[in-house]
Design a protein around this motif. Structure first.
Motif, PDB file in Angstrom:
ATOM      1  N   LEU A 213      19.288  30.947  89.985  1.00 24.16           N
ATOM      2  CA  LEU A 213      20.274  31.826  89.180  1.00 24.16           C
ATOM      3  C   LEU A 213      21.270  30.622  88.301  1.00 24.16           C
ATOM      4  N   LEU A 214      21.221  30.906  86.946  1.00 21.84           N
ATOM      5  CA  LEU A 214      21.853  30.057  86.266  1.00 21.84           C
ATOM      6  C   LEU A 214      23.098  30.833  86.014  1.00 21.84           C
ATOM      7  N   ILE A 215      24.260  30.019  86.401  1.00 20.22           N
ATOM      8  CA  ILE A 215      25.682  30.575  86.334  1.00 20.22           C
ATOM      9  C   ILE A 215      26.031  30.015  84.912  1.00 20.22           C
ATOM     10  N   ARG A 216      26.832  30.937  84.309  1.00 21.57           N
ATOM     11  CA  ARG A 216      27.232  30.717  82.760  1.00 21.57           C
ATOM     12  C   ARG A 216      28.036  29.304  82.709  1.00 21.57           C
ATOM     13  N   PRO A 217      27.628  28.328  82.068  1.00 21.32           N
ATOM     14  CA  PRO A 217      28.012  27.044  82.103  1.00 21.32           C
ATOM     15  C   PRO A 217      29.585  27.274  81.654  1.00 21.32           C
ATOM     16  N   SER A 218      30.307  26.074  82.419  1.00 24.34           N
ATOM     17  CA  SER A 218      31.869  25.907  81.938  1.00 24.34           C
ATOM     18  C   SER A 218      32.023  25.095  80.846  1.00 24.34           C
ATOM     19  N   ILE A 219      32.639  25.357  79.720  1.00 26.58           N
ATOM     20  CA  ILE A 219      32.678  24.567  78.780  1.00 26.58           C
ATOM     21  C   ILE A 219      34.049  24.289  78.352  1.00 26.58           C
ATOM     22  N   ARG A 220      34.458  22.995  78.108  1.00 28.11           N
ATOM     23  CA  ARG A 220      35.811  22.707  77.623  1.00 28.11           C
ATOM     24  C   ARG A 220      35.942  21.723  76.540  1.00 28.11           C
ATOM     25  N   VAL A 221      36.347  21.862  75.510  1.00 26.61           N
ATOM     26  CA  VAL A 221      36.248  20.905  74.434  1.00 26.61           C
ATOM     27  C   VAL A 221      37.607  20.920  73.725  1.00 26.61           C
ATOM     28  N   GLY A 222      38.019  19.805  73.554  1.00 26.25           N
ATOM     29  CA  GLY A 222      39.448  19.735  72.801  1.00 26.25           C
ATOM     30  C   GLY A 222      39.599  18.153  72.370  1.00 26.25           C
ATOM     31  N   ALA A 223      40.542  17.845  72.019  1.00 24.28           N
ATOM     32  CA  ALA A 223      41.012  16.501  71.299  1.00 24.28           C
ATOM     33  C   ALA A 223      41.843  16.018  72.488  1.00 24.28           C
ATOM     34  N   ARG A 224      42.103  14.682  72.489  1.00 20.51           N
ATOM     35  CA  ARG A 224      42.978  13.788  73.277  1.00 20.51           C
ATOM     36  C   ARG A 224      44.098  13.192  72.241  1.00 20.51           C
ATOM     37  N   SER A 225      45.207  13.453  72.461  1.00 24.05           N
ATOM     38  CA  SER A 225      46.369  12.986  71.793  1.00 24.05           C
ATOM     39  C   SER A 225      46.749  11.486  71.836  1.00 24.05           C
ATOM     40  N   THR A 226      47.518  11.110  71.008  1.00 25.64           N
ATOM     41  CA  THR A 226      47.869   9.615  71.145  1.00 25.64           C
ATOM     42  C   THR A 226      48.412   9.439  72.541  1.00 25.64           C
ATOM     43  N   GLY A 227      49.233  10.288  73.193  1.00 23.74           N
ATOM     44  CA  GLY A 227      49.814  10.185  74.389  1.00 23.74           C
ATOM     45  C   GLY A 227      48.919  10.468  75.592  1.00 23.74           C
ATOM     46  N   GLY A 228      47.688  10.772  75.222  1.00 26.97           N
ATOM     47  CA  GLY A 228      46.551  11.196  76.244  1.00 26.97           C
ATOM     48  C   GLY A 228      46.406  12.691  76.719  1.00 26.97           C
ATOM     49  N   MET A 229      47.449  13.439  76.089  1.00 22.63           N
ATOM     50  CA  MET A 229      47.126  14.796  76.700  1.00 22.63           C
ATOM     51  C   MET A 229      46.091  15.341  76.146  1.00 22.63           C
ATOM     52  N   PHE A 230      45.430  16.332  76.720  1.00 25.04           N
ATOM     53  CA  PHE A 230      44.216  17.186  76.233  1.00 25.04           C
ATOM     54  C   PHE A 230      44.770  18.605  75.529  1.00 25.04           C
ATOM     55  N   GLU A 231      44.314  18.443  74.147  1.00 26.10           N
ATOM     56  CA  GLU A 231      44.513  19.697  73.520  1.00 26.10           C
ATOM     57  C   GLU A 231      43.426  20.501  73.216  1.00 26.10           C
ATOM     58  N   PRO A 232      43.189  21.868  73.815  1.00 25.97           N
ATOM     59  CA  PRO A 232      42.080  22.493  73.705  1.00 25.97           C
ATOM     60  C   PRO A 232      41.744  22.736  72.233  1.00 25.97           C
ATOM     61  N   ASN A 233      40.649  23.052  71.845  1.00 23.78           N
ATOM     62  CA  ASN A 233      40.102  23.494  70.544  1.00 23.78           C
ATOM     63  C   ASN A 233      39.040  24.564  70.457  1.00 23.78           C
ATOM     64  N   GLY A 234      39.707  25.814  70.409  1.00 23.80           N
ATOM     65  CA  GLY A 234      38.824  27.007  70.616  1.00 23.80           C
ATOM     66  C   GLY A 234      37.653  27.028  69.805  1.00 23.80           C
ATOM     67  N   ASP A 235      37.718  26.481  68.447  1.00 24.01           N
ATOM     68  CA  ASP A 235      36.423  26.487  67.563  1.00 24.01           C
ATOM     69  C   ASP A 235      35.440  25.451  68.243  1.00 24.01           C
ATOM     70  N   TRP A 236      35.886  24.360  68.510  1.00 20.93           N
ATOM     71  CA  TRP A 236      35.088  23.384  69.039  1.00 20.93           C
ATOM     72  C   TRP A 236      34.215  23.948  70.264  1.00 20.93           C
ATOM     73  N   THR A 237      34.990  24.513  71.090  1.00 19.64           N
ATOM     74  CA  THR A 237      34.547  24.886  72.578  1.00 19.64           C
ATOM     75  C   THR A 237      33.321  26.132  72.154  1.00 19.64           C
ATOM     76  N   ASP A 238      33.676  27.015  71.322  1.00 16.71           N
ATOM     77  CA  ASP A 238      32.765  28.245  70.831  1.00 16.71           C
ATOM     78  C   ASP A 238      31.658  27.405  70.079  1.00 16.71           C
ATOM     79  N   GLN A 239      31.677  26.395  69.189  1.00 19.05           N
ATOM     80  CA  GLN A 239      30.444  25.916  68.905  1.00 19.05           C
ATOM     81  C   GLN A 239      29.614  25.231  69.992  1.00 19.05           C
ATOM     82  N   ALA A 240      30.305  24.532  70.955  1.00 20.46           N
ATOM     83  CA  ALA A 240      29.816  23.643  71.987  1.00 20.46           C
ATOM     84  C   ALA A 240      28.971  24.905  72.528  1.00 20.46           C
ATOM     85  N   ARG A 241      29.501  26.087  73.059  1.00 26.78           N
ATOM     86  CA  ARG A 241      28.855  27.056  73.983  1.00 26.78           C
ATOM     87  C   ARG A 241      27.664  27.389  73.359  1.00 26.78           C
TER      88      ARG A 241
END
Lengths: 252, 190
Positions: A49-77
């Motif tokens: 059973l193939l479970i729908r993949p969990s995909i998270r794509v974003g940018a890492r800011s200068t300070g190291g924080m993750f900033e999600p990017n919806g367009d990139w995540t949709d493309q990646a999916r």
């Protein structure tokens, strides 16, 4: 914030656990393991059973924080799903997609996807990385047990009655911003601190749908392939499914 | 990227020289420098500590199950480690009543882990360490989107605060291990 751990894990995923088969005899570091005694030959008549993949794509800011990017995540999916469909035939056994769920069933799927990621991260840190191995896990390994589970409740997942195993895929990608890349250069040239620009983690795991036991895992905090492109996603899927039990090796 | 509270706290620490320790079944051991525990089953103690007066026990890693012992927190001290220049964590006060300890833990989780979704689910008087105490339950969603449940026991003895918390994913892990954790914390003594 995660730079220390990610870098350390990338460097230290080295020593194979005693009773776990390494992904390949030539592998320089352990990132794949299979439960002792588990086999899944090609054409075994079992269903995955193939479970729908969990995909998270974003940018890492200068300070190291993750900033999600919806367009990139949709493309990646889209790219990952296309690549998966193309490579599914090579898995050696019947693969069925998990039914689309909503309401409580969707929440259950999301909970198990998050639990799979947490179990994978624990296996990387406390099983693959010999320096951090938990003493009780070391003893279990010596006794021939691969003691990692998502629990028997997994049998409640939508579609579980029609399959023997669940295949989970999870990716988390943070691309370094320009500021982060500059900081990386400054840190290396100045105090000589190795700083990662981004993070490209991926986990693929096969789970027994009766017991919840983890049967096979391929996990790495430093994977290749830019998921925002079809070629990159194909490369990532190929990496995630490398050495999948019963699969046909992909051409290198 | 925001990390779950406990893994984030542990990864901020420099890699300790000592390996994770084996806590063998039936063998009494000192925890958080103040309490004594006789584990009814084998456990692991992580070498990294989330606070000066805290230590973490686990079976599968802190993301999947974490028993955190806080021993002898003095008035004015926070439960968890915090950067010297950014002292934002709530502090234990000797004016606090046992009934206020759940709120101290909640605000600590919210401040240290950036956890917005936190709910206290139960609270009842219950002896701990042989003294009057409180037992309370809670639920929250951490940065990894994994819903977790927790149960804590606390007592105030001679003005010092003693707490033990158990945190685990609500899916499978919490219910499966709660009995083991009860037997473990029942064995704690000063």
């Amino acid at each position: 914030m995660g730079t220390g751990l990610a870098t350390r894990l990338t460097i230290m995923l080295l020593a194979p656990a005693l009773t776990l088969a390494p992904a390949s005899p030539a592998a320089a570091r352990q990132r794949s393991a299979q439960k002792t005694g588990f086999t899944l030959p090609a054409g075994s008549g079992r269903t995955i059973l193939l479970i729908r993949p969990s995909i998270r794509v974003g940018a890492r800011s200068t300070g190291g924080m993750f900033e999600p990017n919806g367009d990139w995540t949709d493309q990646a999916r889209r790219n990952i799903e296309t690549a998966l469909a193309a490579q599914q035939q090579a898995l050696g056994n019947r693969v069925i997609p998990a039914p689309i769920a909503d309401g409580d069933a969707a929440r259950l799927v999301a909970d198990y996807a998050a639990l799979f990621a947490a179990v994978s991260q624990s296996v990387i840190r406390y099983q693959f990385f010999a320096g951090d191995r938990l003493p009780t896990k070391k003893r279990a390994t010596q006794a021939g047990r691969f003691d990692w589970t998502l629990g028997p409740g997994i049998a409640r997942l939508p579609g579980a009655r029609d399959a023997d195993y669940a295949l989970f895929l999870s990716t988390s990608d943070a691309y370094g911003s320009t500021g982060r890349k500059l900081l990386q250069i400054v840190a290396m040239l100045g105090p000589g601190i190795p700083l990662s620009a981004g993070e490209h983690a991926g986990y693929a795991g096969l789970v027994d749908l009766r017991t919840g036991d983890l049967l096979w895992l391929n996990a790495d905090r430093a994977m290749g392939g830019d998921l925002r492109t079809p070629e990159g996603a194909a490369r990532r899927v190929q990496q995630l499914l490398a050495d999948f039990p019963g699969s046909t090796p992909a051409p290198r | 990227m925001r990390y779950p509270l406990l893994p984030a706290l542990l990864m901020l620490l420099p890699a300790p020289a000592d390996a994770n320790a084996y806590r063998a079944q039936g063998k009494p051991v000192r925890v958080a420098r103040t309490m004594t525990v006789t584990p009814p089953r084998d456990w692991n103690q992580l070498s990294a500590r989330p606070g000066r007066k805290a230590e973490v026990w686990t079976l599968d890693g802190e993301r999947l199950n974490a028993v955190t012992w806080f021993g002898g927190i003095a008035p004015g001290e926070p439960l968890l480690r915090e950067p010297r220049r950014r002292r934002t964590l709530p502090r234990y006060s000797d004016a606090m009543l046992l009934a206020e300890i759940p709120e101290l833990l909640e605000s600590t989780y919210r401040s240290a882990g950036g956890i917005a979704d936190f709910t206290l689910t139960t609270a009842a008087s219950d002896p701990f360490l042989g003294h009057a105490g409180i037992r309370f339950g809670y639920a929250y969603v951490d940065a990894d989107d994994l819903p977790r449940r927790g149960e804590a026991r606390a007592a105030i003895v001679a003005g010092l605060l003693y707490i033990v918390t158990f945190d685990a994913p609500r899916t499978d892990y919490f219910d499966r291990l709660l009995g083991d954790v009860h037997r473990l914390t029942d064995s704690a003594a000063l």
